[in-house]
Scaffold this motif. Structure first.
Motif, PDB file in Angstrom:
ATOM      1  N   ALA A 175       0.895  -1.159   0.000  1.00  0.00           N
ATOM      2  CA  ALA A 175       0.000   0.000   0.000  1.00  0.00           C
ATOM      3  C   ALA A 175       0.927   1.201   0.000  1.00  0.00           C
ATOM      4  O   ALA A 175       1.777   1.341   0.891  1.00  0.00           O
ATOM      5  CB  ALA A 175      -0.893  -0.002   1.238  1.00  0.00           C
ATOM      6  N   LEU A 232       0.572   7.464   5.957  1.00  0.00           N
ATOM      7  CA  LEU A 232       0.515   6.061   5.556  1.00  0.00           C
ATOM      8  C   LEU A 232       0.031   5.197   6.718  1.00  0.00           C
ATOM      9  O   LEU A 232      -0.874   4.363   6.555  1.00  0.00           O
ATOM     10  CB  LEU A 232       1.888   5.590   5.080  1.00  0.00           C
ATOM     11  CG  LEU A 232       2.024   4.107   4.735  1.00  0.00           C
ATOM     12  CD1 LEU A 232       1.206   3.759   3.488  1.00  0.00           C
ATOM     13  CD2 LEU A 232       3.490   3.742   4.534  1.00  0.00           C
ATOM     14  N   HIS A 257      -3.755   5.992   7.380  1.00  0.00           N
ATOM     15  CA  HIS A 257      -4.679   5.481   6.354  1.00  0.00           C
ATOM     16  C   HIS A 257      -4.758   3.953   6.350  1.00  0.00           C
ATOM     17  O   HIS A 257      -5.834   3.395   6.154  1.00  0.00           O
ATOM     18  CB  HIS A 257      -4.295   5.992   4.970  1.00  0.00           C
ATOM     19  CG  HIS A 257      -4.557   7.451   4.766  1.00  0.00           C
ATOM     20  ND1 HIS A 257      -5.806   8.013   4.892  1.00  0.00           N
ATOM     21  CD2 HIS A 257      -3.721   8.463   4.451  1.00  0.00           C
ATOM     22  CE1 HIS A 257      -5.729   9.307   4.658  1.00  0.00           C
ATOM     23  NE2 HIS A 257      -4.470   9.608   4.397  1.00  0.00           N
ATOM     24  N   THR A 258      -3.626   3.280   6.554  1.00  0.00           N
ATOM     25  CA  THR A 258      -3.685   1.812   6.578  1.00  0.00           C
ATOM     26  C   THR A 258      -4.442   1.337   7.819  1.00  0.00           C
ATOM     27  O   THR A 258      -5.216   0.388   7.742  1.00  0.00           O
ATOM     28  CB  THR A 258      -2.282   1.172   6.514  1.00  0.00           C
ATOM     29  OG1 THR A 258      -1.451   1.692   7.544  1.00  0.00           O
ATOM     30  CG2 THR A 258      -1.633   1.400   5.153  1.00  0.00           C
ATOM     31  N   SER A 263      -8.175   1.850   7.340  1.00  0.00           N
ATOM     32  CA  SER A 263      -8.703   0.877   6.374  1.00  0.00           C
ATOM     33  C   SER A 263      -8.521  -0.560   6.848  1.00  0.00           C
ATOM     34  O   SER A 263      -8.793  -1.496   6.102  1.00  0.00           O
ATOM     35  CB  SER A 263      -8.012   1.063   5.022  1.00  0.00           C
ATOM     36  OG  SER A 263      -8.248   2.359   4.523  1.00  0.00           O
ATOM     37  N   MET A 274      -5.870  -2.334   7.247  1.00  0.00           N
ATOM     38  CA  MET A 274      -4.873  -3.099   6.499  1.00  0.00           C
ATOM     39  C   MET A 274      -3.761  -3.486   7.466  1.00  0.00           C
ATOM     40  O   MET A 274      -3.190  -2.626   8.131  1.00  0.00           O
ATOM     41  CB  MET A 274      -4.273  -2.248   5.380  1.00  0.00           C
ATOM     42  CG  MET A 274      -5.216  -1.883   4.288  1.00  0.00           C
ATOM     43  SD  MET A 274      -4.349  -0.835   3.086  1.00  0.00           S
ATOM     44  CE  MET A 274      -5.744  -0.037   2.326  1.00  0.00           C
ATOM     45  N   ALA A 318      -0.080  -4.485   8.252  1.00  0.00           N
ATOM     46  CA  ALA A 318       1.251  -4.405   7.665  1.00  0.00           C
ATOM     47  C   ALA A 318       1.887  -5.788   7.678  1.00  0.00           C
ATOM     48  O   ALA A 318       1.786  -6.523   8.656  1.00  0.00           O
ATOM     49  CB  ALA A 318       2.109  -3.418   8.435  1.00  0.00           C
ATOM     50  N   CYS A 371       5.640   3.259   1.444  1.00  0.00           N
ATOM     51  CA  CYS A 371       4.712   2.146   1.320  1.00  0.00           C
ATOM     52  C   CYS A 371       4.978   1.132   2.422  1.00  0.00           C
ATOM     53  O   CYS A 371       6.000   1.182   3.094  1.00  0.00           O
ATOM     54  CB  CYS A 371       4.806   1.510  -0.070  1.00  0.00           C
ATOM     55  SG  CYS A 371       6.450   1.016  -0.593  1.00  0.00           S
ATOM     56  N   VAL A 401       1.597  -5.357   2.365  1.00  0.00           N
ATOM     57  CA  VAL A 401       0.289  -5.782   2.858  1.00  0.00           C
ATOM     58  C   VAL A 401       0.007  -7.189   2.345  1.00  0.00           C
ATOM     59  O   VAL A 401       0.574  -7.618   1.343  1.00  0.00           O
ATOM     60  CB  VAL A 401      -0.847  -4.807   2.433  1.00  0.00           C
ATOM     61  CG1 VAL A 401      -0.694  -3.462   3.125  1.00  0.00           C
ATOM     62  CG2 VAL A 401      -0.892  -4.623   0.923  1.00  0.00           C
ATOM     63  N   HIS A 436      -8.889   3.547  -3.218  1.00  0.00           N
ATOM     64  CA  HIS A 436      -8.717   4.213  -1.934  1.00  0.00           C
ATOM     65  C   HIS A 436      -8.416   5.672  -2.254  1.00  0.00           C
ATOM     66  O   HIS A 436      -7.686   5.951  -3.210  1.00  0.00           O
ATOM     67  CB  HIS A 436      -7.571   3.574  -1.148  1.00  0.00           C
ATOM     68  CG  HIS A 436      -7.441   4.083   0.247  1.00  0.00           C
ATOM     69  ND1 HIS A 436      -6.840   5.285   0.546  1.00  0.00           N
ATOM     70  CD2 HIS A 436      -7.854   3.558   1.426  1.00  0.00           C
ATOM     71  CE1 HIS A 436      -6.885   5.479   1.852  1.00  0.00           C
ATOM     72  NE2 HIS A 436      -7.489   4.447   2.414  1.00  0.00           N
ATOM     73  N   LEU A 438      -4.299   5.962  -0.866  1.00  0.00           N
ATOM     74  CA  LEU A 438      -3.319   4.895  -1.056  1.00  0.00           C
ATOM     75  C   LEU A 438      -3.533   4.183  -2.379  1.00  0.00           C
ATOM     76  O   LEU A 438      -4.649   4.134  -2.892  1.00  0.00           O
ATOM     77  CB  LEU A 438      -3.441   3.873   0.078  1.00  0.00           C
ATOM     78  CG  LEU A 438      -3.291   4.392   1.500  1.00  0.00           C
ATOM     79  CD1 LEU A 438      -3.532   3.261   2.492  1.00  0.00           C
ATOM     80  CD2 LEU A 438      -1.931   5.026   1.715  1.00  0.00           C
ATOM     81  N   SER A 467      -2.630   0.382  -4.287  1.00  0.00           N
ATOM     82  CA  SER A 467      -2.162  -0.988  -4.155  1.00  0.00           C
ATOM     83  C   SER A 467      -1.343  -1.321  -5.394  1.00  0.00           C
ATOM     84  O   SER A 467      -1.800  -1.114  -6.517  1.00  0.00           O
ATOM     85  CB  SER A 467      -3.373  -1.921  -4.044  1.00  0.00           C
ATOM     86  OG  SER A 467      -2.955  -3.261  -3.969  1.00  0.00           O
TER      87      SER A 467
END
Length: 158
Positions: A16, A38, A41-42, A45, A47, A49, A72, A75, A82, A85, A87
């Protein structure tokens, strides 16, 4: 003693990523803000790591104009649209790598070691350099920071 440069083959990574514009003067502030965005936002969402944060210098660092950079994080799964971000897959392949120990302010000397190595051995750059932050200032003291530099490389024939 100078850090050792090794040549390795690394796997591609699904990441991401968050792109931003920066300059030589504003890079430390811009990088810190981008990493914060980063992480935020991850997390928002949900996500997870799958590895450490990576900075990718997709454009040449120019002293007199802005250029693009990306932070980045690996993920486990690709994701759709998004607002901030993207992918994508960070390519794998053969890289020259060196691990910098200490303050980010000292990275320039480690980069110079890598540049000298390329020149001395006649190797060719084969893609955007990366900084992989193996730990961070929230985890260790400045002198214990570990930053792995990876330069995609085409090795000169022996």
């Amino acid at each position: 003693m100078s850090p050792e440069i090794t040549v390795e083959t690394v796997a591609s990574k699904l990441v991401a990523g968050l792109e931003f514009d920066t300059t030589m003067e504003t890079l430390p502030t811009d990088m810190t803000a981008a990493i914060g965005d980063l992480i935020r936002h991850t997390a928002e969402s949900q996500m997870a790591a799958a590895g450490p944060i990576i900075a990718v210098y997709g454009e040449e660092m120019h002293p007199n104009r802005s250029w693009k950079c990306e932070v980045c994080v690996p993920v486990a799964q690709a994701f759709g649209e998004h607002p901030t971000l993207r992918s994508h897959e960070l390519p794998g392949g053969v890289v020259a790598t060196i691990t910098h120990v200490g303050s980010y302010d000292g990275l320039k000397a480690t980069y110079n070691t890598m540049f000298d190595w390329f020149s001395q051995h006649g190797h060719t750059y084969a893609g955007a350099p990366r900084e992989i932050y193996l730990n961070g200032p929230d985890e260790v003291t400045e002198e214990k920071l570990l930053t792995r530099l990876e330069f995609p490389v085409v090795l000169a024939s022996a």
